[in-house]
Structure formats: C-alpha cells, structure tokens
Design a protein around this motif. Structure first.
Motif, PDB file in Angstrom:
ATOM      1  N   CYS A  60     -65.377-108.909-141.538  1.00 51.90           N
ATOM      2  CA  CYS A  60     -65.291-108.175-141.153  1.00 51.90           C
ATOM      3  C   CYS A  60     -63.919-108.238-139.888  1.00 51.90           C
ATOM      4  O   CYS A  60     -63.189-108.592-140.053  1.00 51.90           O
ATOM      5  CB  CYS A  60     -65.164-106.353-141.608  1.00 51.90           C
ATOM      6  SG  CYS A  60     -63.678-105.692-141.391  1.00 51.90           S
ATOM      7  N   LEU A  82     -56.066-101.140-144.184  1.00 53.84           N
ATOM      8  CA  LEU A  82     -56.242-102.195-143.191  1.00 53.84           C
ATOM      9  C   LEU A  82     -57.210-103.210-144.327  1.00 53.84           C
ATOM     10  O   LEU A  82     -56.912-104.474-144.314  1.00 53.84           O
ATOM     11  CB  LEU A  82     -57.088-101.611-141.938  1.00 53.84           C
ATOM     12  CG  LEU A  82     -56.780-101.880-140.862  1.00 53.84           C
ATOM     13  CD1 LEU A  82     -58.017-100.896-139.969  1.00 53.84           C
ATOM     14  CD2 LEU A  82     -55.158-102.120-139.739  1.00 53.84           C
ATOM     15  N   CYS A  83     -57.579-102.600-145.198  1.00 53.99           N
ATOM     16  CA  CYS A  83     -58.080-103.457-146.400  1.00 53.99           C
ATOM     17  C   CYS A  83     -56.950-103.700-147.203  1.00 53.99           C
ATOM     18  O   CYS A  83     -57.057-105.357-147.834  1.00 53.99           O
ATOM     19  CB  CYS A  83     -59.017-102.853-147.535  1.00 53.99           C
ATOM     20  SG  CYS A  83     -60.555-101.946-146.353  1.00 53.99           S
ATOM     21  N   LYS A 108     -60.476-110.217-147.749  1.00 52.53           N
ATOM     22  CA  LYS A 108     -61.502-110.055-147.953  1.00 52.53           C
ATOM     23  C   LYS A 108     -62.658-110.668-148.287  1.00 52.53           C
ATOM     24  O   LYS A 108     -63.355-110.472-148.851  1.00 52.53           O
ATOM     25  CB  LYS A 108     -61.438-109.151-149.272  1.00 52.53           C
ATOM     26  CG  LYS A 108     -60.004-108.593-148.989  1.00 52.53           C
ATOM     27  CD  LYS A 108     -59.438-107.930-150.532  1.00 52.53           C
ATOM     28  CE  LYS A 108     -58.159-107.349-150.321  1.00 52.53           C
ATOM     29  NZ  LYS A 108     -56.948-107.658-149.325  1.00 52.53           N
ATOM     30  N   PRO A 109     -63.506-110.679-146.493  1.00 55.81           N
ATOM     31  CA  PRO A 109     -64.378-111.480-146.230  1.00 55.81           C
ATOM     32  C   PRO A 109     -65.413-110.968-146.727  1.00 55.81           C
ATOM     33  O   PRO A 109     -66.837-111.481-147.437  1.00 55.81           O
ATOM     34  CB  PRO A 109     -64.265-112.177-145.591  1.00 55.81           C
ATOM     35  CG  PRO A 109     -63.719-111.176-144.132  1.00 55.81           C
ATOM     36  CD  PRO A 109     -62.545-111.207-144.961  1.00 55.81           C
ATOM     37  N   CYS A 110     -65.520-109.219-146.822  1.00 58.31           N
ATOM     38  CA  CYS A 110     -66.557-108.044-147.222  1.00 58.31           C
ATOM     39  C   CYS A 110     -67.573-108.801-148.186  1.00 58.31           C
ATOM     40  O   CYS A 110     -68.089-109.128-148.770  1.00 58.31           O
ATOM     41  CB  CYS A 110     -65.739-107.196-146.305  1.00 58.31           C
ATOM     42  SG  CYS A 110     -65.089-106.602-147.444  1.00 58.31           S
ATOM     43  N   GLY A 152     -61.902-110.511-141.153  1.00 58.27           N
ATOM     44  CA  GLY A 152     -61.078-109.540-142.075  1.00 58.27           C
ATOM     45  C   GLY A 152     -60.075-108.894-140.579  1.00 58.27           C
ATOM     46  O   GLY A 152     -59.772-109.560-139.459  1.00 58.27           O
ATOM     47  N   ASN A 153     -59.529-107.836-141.280  1.00 55.74           N
ATOM     48  CA  ASN A 153     -58.648-106.727-140.672  1.00 55.74           C
ATOM     49  C   ASN A 153     -59.736-105.900-139.512  1.00 55.74           C
ATOM     50  O   ASN A 153     -59.043-105.115-138.906  1.00 55.74           O
ATOM     51  CB  ASN A 153     -57.643-105.812-141.100  1.00 55.74           C
ATOM     52  CG  ASN A 153     -56.839-107.062-141.514  1.00 55.74           C
ATOM     53  OD1 ASN A 153     -56.419-107.987-140.553  1.00 55.74           O
ATOM     54  ND2 ASN A 153     -55.357-105.970-142.656  1.00 55.74           N
ATOM     55  N   ARG A 154     -61.210-105.360-139.617  1.00 55.57           N
ATOM     56  CA  ARG A 154     -61.297-105.118-138.542  1.00 55.57           C
ATOM     57  C   ARG A 154     -61.420-103.432-139.363  1.00 55.57           C
ATOM     58  O   ARG A 154     -61.797-102.570-138.072  1.00 55.57           O
ATOM     59  CB  ARG A 154     -61.427-105.108-136.844  1.00 55.57           C
ATOM     60  CG  ARG A 154     -61.043-106.425-136.915  1.00 55.57           C
ATOM     61  CD  ARG A 154     -60.584-106.526-135.065  1.00 55.57           C
ATOM     62  NE  ARG A 154     -61.916-107.013-134.477  1.00 55.57           N
ATOM     63  CZ  ARG A 154     -62.412-106.923-133.916  1.00 55.57           C
ATOM     64  NH1 ARG A 154     -61.840-105.784-132.583  1.00 55.57           N
ATOM     65  NH2 ARG A 154     -63.370-107.644-133.256  1.00 55.57           N
ATOM     66  N   ALA A 155     -61.466-103.255-140.212  1.00 58.70           N
ATOM     67  CA  ALA A 155     -61.323-101.603-141.100  1.00 58.70           C
ATOM     68  C   ALA A 155     -63.280-101.418-140.733  1.00 58.70           C
ATOM     69  O   ALA A 155     -63.076-100.128-140.987  1.00 58.70           O
ATOM     70  CB  ALA A 155     -61.407-102.373-142.262  1.00 58.70           C
ATOM     71  N   LEU A 156     -63.925-101.822-141.144  1.00 56.74           N
ATOM     72  CA  LEU A 156     -65.577-101.607-141.445  1.00 56.74           C
ATOM     73  C   LEU A 156     -65.733-101.254-140.433  1.00 56.74           C
ATOM     74  O   LEU A 156     -66.365-101.760-139.130  1.00 56.74           O
ATOM     75  CB  LEU A 156     -66.200-102.614-142.583  1.00 56.74           C
ATOM     76  CG  LEU A 156     -67.314-102.589-142.834  1.00 56.74           C
ATOM     77  CD1 LEU A 156     -67.386-101.704-143.632  1.00 56.74           C
ATOM     78  CD2 LEU A 156     -67.684-103.933-143.017  1.00 56.74           C
ATOM     79  N   LEU A 176     -60.320-100.659-151.443  1.00 55.32           N
ATOM     80  CA  LEU A 176     -61.674-101.564-151.477  1.00 55.32           C
ATOM     81  C   LEU A 176     -63.090-100.320-152.418  1.00 55.32           C
ATOM     82  O   LEU A 176     -63.214 -99.170-151.369  1.00 55.32           O
ATOM     83  CB  LEU A 176     -61.949-101.897-150.626  1.00 55.32           C
ATOM     84  CG  LEU A 176     -63.669-103.102-149.741  1.00 55.32           C
ATOM     85  CD1 LEU A 176     -63.416-103.932-150.134  1.00 55.32           C
ATOM     86  CD2 LEU A 176     -63.918-103.220-148.405  1.00 55.32           C
ATOM     87  N   CYS A 185     -55.667-107.635-145.606  1.00 58.73           N
ATOM     88  CA  CYS A 185     -56.806-107.737-145.455  1.00 58.73           C
ATOM     89  C   CYS A 185     -56.328-109.562-146.328  1.00 58.73           C
ATOM     90  O   CYS A 185     -56.393-109.396-147.058  1.00 58.73           O
ATOM     91  CB  CYS A 185     -58.241-107.391-145.471  1.00 58.73           C
ATOM     92  SG  CYS A 185     -59.219-108.878-144.495  1.00 58.73           S
TER      93      CYS A 185
HETATM   94  S1  SF4 Z   1     -63.140-104.008-145.022  1.00 61.85           S
HETATM   95 FE1  SF4 Z   1     -62.774-105.525-143.966  1.00 61.85          FE
HETATM   96  S2  SF4 Z   1     -63.311-107.272-144.263  1.00 61.85           S
HETATM   97 FE2  SF4 Z   1     -63.860-106.123-145.865  1.00 61.85          FE
HETATM   98  S3  SF4 Z   1     -61.588-105.664-147.233  1.00 61.85           S
HETATM   99 FE3  SF4 Z   1     -61.493-104.123-145.331  1.00 61.85          FE
HETATM  100  S4  SF4 Z   1     -60.927-105.390-143.586  1.00 61.85           S
HETATM  101 FE4  SF4 Z   1     -60.599-107.305-145.209  1.00 61.85          FE
END
Ligand code: SF4
Length: 97
Positions: free
Chosen positions: A73, A31-32, A38-40, A77-81, A56, A35
C-alpha cells in the motif's frame, strides 16, 4: 519420517484470537477508490482484502500479520492502510511457525 505438510495445510492448522477492534484500518476510503493497482488485494496470502462494489472490505480476523499489505500500500498504493499488530496476545497463533 513425518509427512511434509503443504503451505495450505500449515496455514490451516493456525488458530486466531480475534480482537473486537480491527488492527487494520483505512485512513480515508476515498484513497482506496482512486488506488489504481490495489496491491493489498494481490499480495495478501490470507485474502484479507476484497473490493466490494465501491469500498475495500478488510477481513482482519484472518490476518497472518506479515505486513506485506502495508508495504504494498505504501509503496504501490495510495498509502491509506494503517497497519498495526493486534493488541496483547490476540491475532494469529502459528502452529508450525
Ligand atoms: S489499502 Fe492501500 S493498496 Fe489497498 S486499495 Fe487502499 S490505498 Fe490501495
């Protein structure tokens, strides 16, 4: 009158009790990779997140527990966090609030 401290000086006075188990996790690294924004990486003032070639890297030990990365995220983002507070009294200890 006491001198006014900058944000960096205030943050530099904080201390951390690191847990061996990360409280910030990625549900699926794929997912990252996909993404786009990558707003995180951009929103974290403690620079916890770094893009390292193809994955990441999360320096969870420096987390200030703001939760901005979670919002970023899940909204941009892709809601992975998977975000949680450190267990017990571990994590950041603010000196100046
Ligand atoms: S943690 Fe979330 S915002 Fe950061 S790269 Fe992964 S999916 Fe994107």
């Amino acid at each position: 009158m006491a001198a006014r401290l900058s944000v960096s000086e205030r943050l530099g006075a904080d201390s951390f009790t690191t847990d061996k188990v990360p409280h910030l996790k990625i549900a699926d690294p794929r997912l990252c990779r996909t993404c786009v924004l990558k707003p995180c990486i951009k929103v974290c003032p403690a620079e916890v997140y770094h893009w390292d070639a193809d994955h990441l890297r999360i320096n969870y030990e420096n987390c200030l527990e703001l939760g901005a990365c979670r919002v970023a995220c899940h909204e941009l983002g892709n809601r992975a966090l998977q975000w949680d507070f450190p267990v017990g009294s571990r994590g950041v200890h603010f000196r100046y609030g």
